[in-house]
Design an enzyme around this catalytic site. Structure first.
Site, PDB file in Angstrom:
ATOM      1  N   SER A  67       0.952  -1.199   0.060  1.00 23.55           N
ATOM      2  CA  SER A  67       0.168   0.164  -0.037  1.00 23.55           C
ATOM      3  C   SER A  67       0.920   1.283   0.030  1.00 23.55           C
ATOM      4  O   SER A  67       0.478   2.321  -0.151  1.00 23.55           O
ATOM      5  CB  SER A  67      -0.873   0.060   1.124  1.00 23.55           C
ATOM      6  OG  SER A  67      -0.185  -0.221   2.355  1.00 23.55           O
ATOM      7  N   ASP A 105       5.776  -7.047   2.450  1.00 20.95           N
ATOM      8  CA  ASP A 105       4.784  -7.383   1.171  1.00 20.95           C
ATOM      9  C   ASP A 105       5.727  -8.059  -0.004  1.00 20.95           C
ATOM     10  O   ASP A 105       6.485  -6.979  -0.506  1.00 20.95           O
ATOM     11  CB  ASP A 105       3.930  -6.478   0.807  1.00 20.95           C
ATOM     12  CG  ASP A 105       2.434  -6.742   1.209  1.00 20.95           C
ATOM     13  OD1 ASP A 105       2.217  -7.838   1.630  1.00 20.95           O
ATOM     14  OD2 ASP A 105       1.515  -5.820   1.221  1.00 20.95           O
ATOM     15  N   GLU A 204      -8.985  -9.688   3.861  1.00 21.03           N
ATOM     16  CA  GLU A 204      -9.319  -8.170   3.690  1.00 21.03           C
ATOM     17  C   GLU A 204     -10.704  -8.135   3.055  1.00 21.03           C
ATOM     18  O   GLU A 204     -11.000  -8.845   2.091  1.00 21.03           O
ATOM     19  CB  GLU A 204      -8.272  -7.635   2.786  1.00 21.03           C
ATOM     20  CG  GLU A 204      -8.623  -6.037   2.613  1.00 21.03           C
ATOM     21  CD  GLU A 204      -7.567  -5.338   1.774  1.00 21.03           C
ATOM     22  OE1 GLU A 204      -6.454  -6.011   1.829  1.00 21.03           O
ATOM     23  OE2 GLU A 204      -7.683  -4.181   1.348  1.00 21.03           O
TER      24      GLU A 204
HETATM   25  O1  KIV Z   1      -0.553  -3.353   1.573  1.00 25.05           O
HETATM   26  C1  KIV Z   1      -0.884  -3.452   2.757  1.00 25.05           C
HETATM   27  O2  KIV Z   1      -0.887  -2.528   3.436  1.00 25.05           O
HETATM   28  C2  KIV Z   1      -1.916  -4.533   3.094  1.00 25.05           C
HETATM   29  C3  KIV Z   1      -2.542  -4.300   4.450  1.00 25.05           C
HETATM   30  C4  KIV Z   1      -3.774  -3.626   4.127  1.00 25.05           C
HETATM   31  C5  KIV Z   1      -2.960  -5.622   4.923  1.00 25.05           C
HETATM   32  O3  KIV Z   1      -1.850  -5.520   2.500  1.00 25.05           O
END
Ligand code: KIV
Length: 288
Positions: A67, A105, A204
């Protein structure tokens, strides 16, 4: 017996103030036993060293979410996010934290091609950041990749339900699982990710009942975002819950209104500069 306790921060330039105390993957996994989590797991996103320092004492896990594409870089989605961005921000967050488990991520395009491609990307993330785990999106289709990574020393957080990297397939960011077929598929996805060895699973943007059913069905802790208070933990994008954006999704609670405070501080500074009332003697170097 070995007394060594793994702490990814002690080998870095800024040593941990409390070496050996960083939350581990088994500690997070062990928070759910016999289908129950006594104390819910607290997770927030962080992208910078300073934010990590501020959040770390309060969180079990810090997620360097992709994100950051929208939040830090102003991109239209997470799709253009690169491995390099994730590595740079992941390393900053590890440097700024000593207690929370840091997970990073895997960006779109870095892991979907094959388990081998995923291993190359995930091992780079772990080497360059010092993080303890990676997160990747996808259910049944990604289960073989999750198994491949976990069997080779890379702890994985799964992510099912609304998966923002699939926005072009899903057609938007709306909540998932309104129809029975989709609800059944989301639960099957979570089960596959669980069986593949994910040590926790982010769910989510789903109907509350799906999150509740799913949390009861999988062994790993389920971390909800736009899901249910019954999940084993919760995660939010920090900038959303701090009120740094005009628009916040329905599932976000604003715990502060920092956009207004920043605007007010900048307006006061601008006025003082224009009227030459800043800097004052207090902020000026003069001979003693
Ligand atoms: O990218 C992110 O911040 C996420 C969260 C919203 C779980 O995957």
């Amino acid at each position: 017996m070995s007394t060594f306790t793994m702490d990814t921060s002690t080998s870095r330039a800024t040593p941990s103030p409390v070496p050996g105390k960083r939350t581990t993957v088994p500690a997070i996994r062990g928070r759910k036993a016999n289908g129950k989590t006594e104390q819910p797991i607290v997770m927030l996103t962080a992208y910078t060293m300073r934010m990590a320092q501020l959040l770390d004492p309060h969180c079990d896990m810090l997620l360097v979410g992709d994100s950051l594409g929208q939040v830090i870089y102003g991109l239209p989605s997470t799709i253009p996010v690169t491995l390099e961005m994730m590595c740079n921000h992941g390393a900053a967050v590890v440097r700024g934290s000593w207690h929370a488990l840091v997970a990073v991520d895997m960006p779109f395009g870095s892991y979907e091609g094959s388990p081998e491609q995923a291993f190359a990307a995930a091992s780079r993330i772990m080497k360059e950041t010092g993080c303890a785990a990676v997160k990747l999106e996808g259910g049944e289709a990604m289960a073989p990749t999750i198994a491949f990574l976990t069997q080779r020393g890379i702890p994985v957080i799964g992510h099912v339900g609304l998966t923002p990297q699939a926005v072009n397939v899903l057609g938007g960011y709306g909540a998932r699982g309104r129809e029975t077929r989709e609800a059944t598929k989301i639960i099957a996805d979570a089960k596959a990710v669980d069986d593949a060895g994910a040590f926790c699973i982010v769910v989510e943007g789903v109907m509350e009942q799906i999150a509740t059913d799913l949390s009861a069905k999988v062994a790993a802790p389920v971390i909800g975002i736009g899901a249910s208070a019954d999940c084993d933990g919760q995660v939010l994008v920090t900038e959303d819950m701090l009120g740094l954006f005009e628009r916040t999704p329905r599932f976000v609670k604003r715990y502060a209104d920092l956009a207004a405070e920043i605007g007010q501080a900048a307006a006061t500074y601008a006025a003082e500069v224009r009227e030459r009332s800043f800097p004052t003697a207090d902020q000026t170097y003069r001979p003693k």
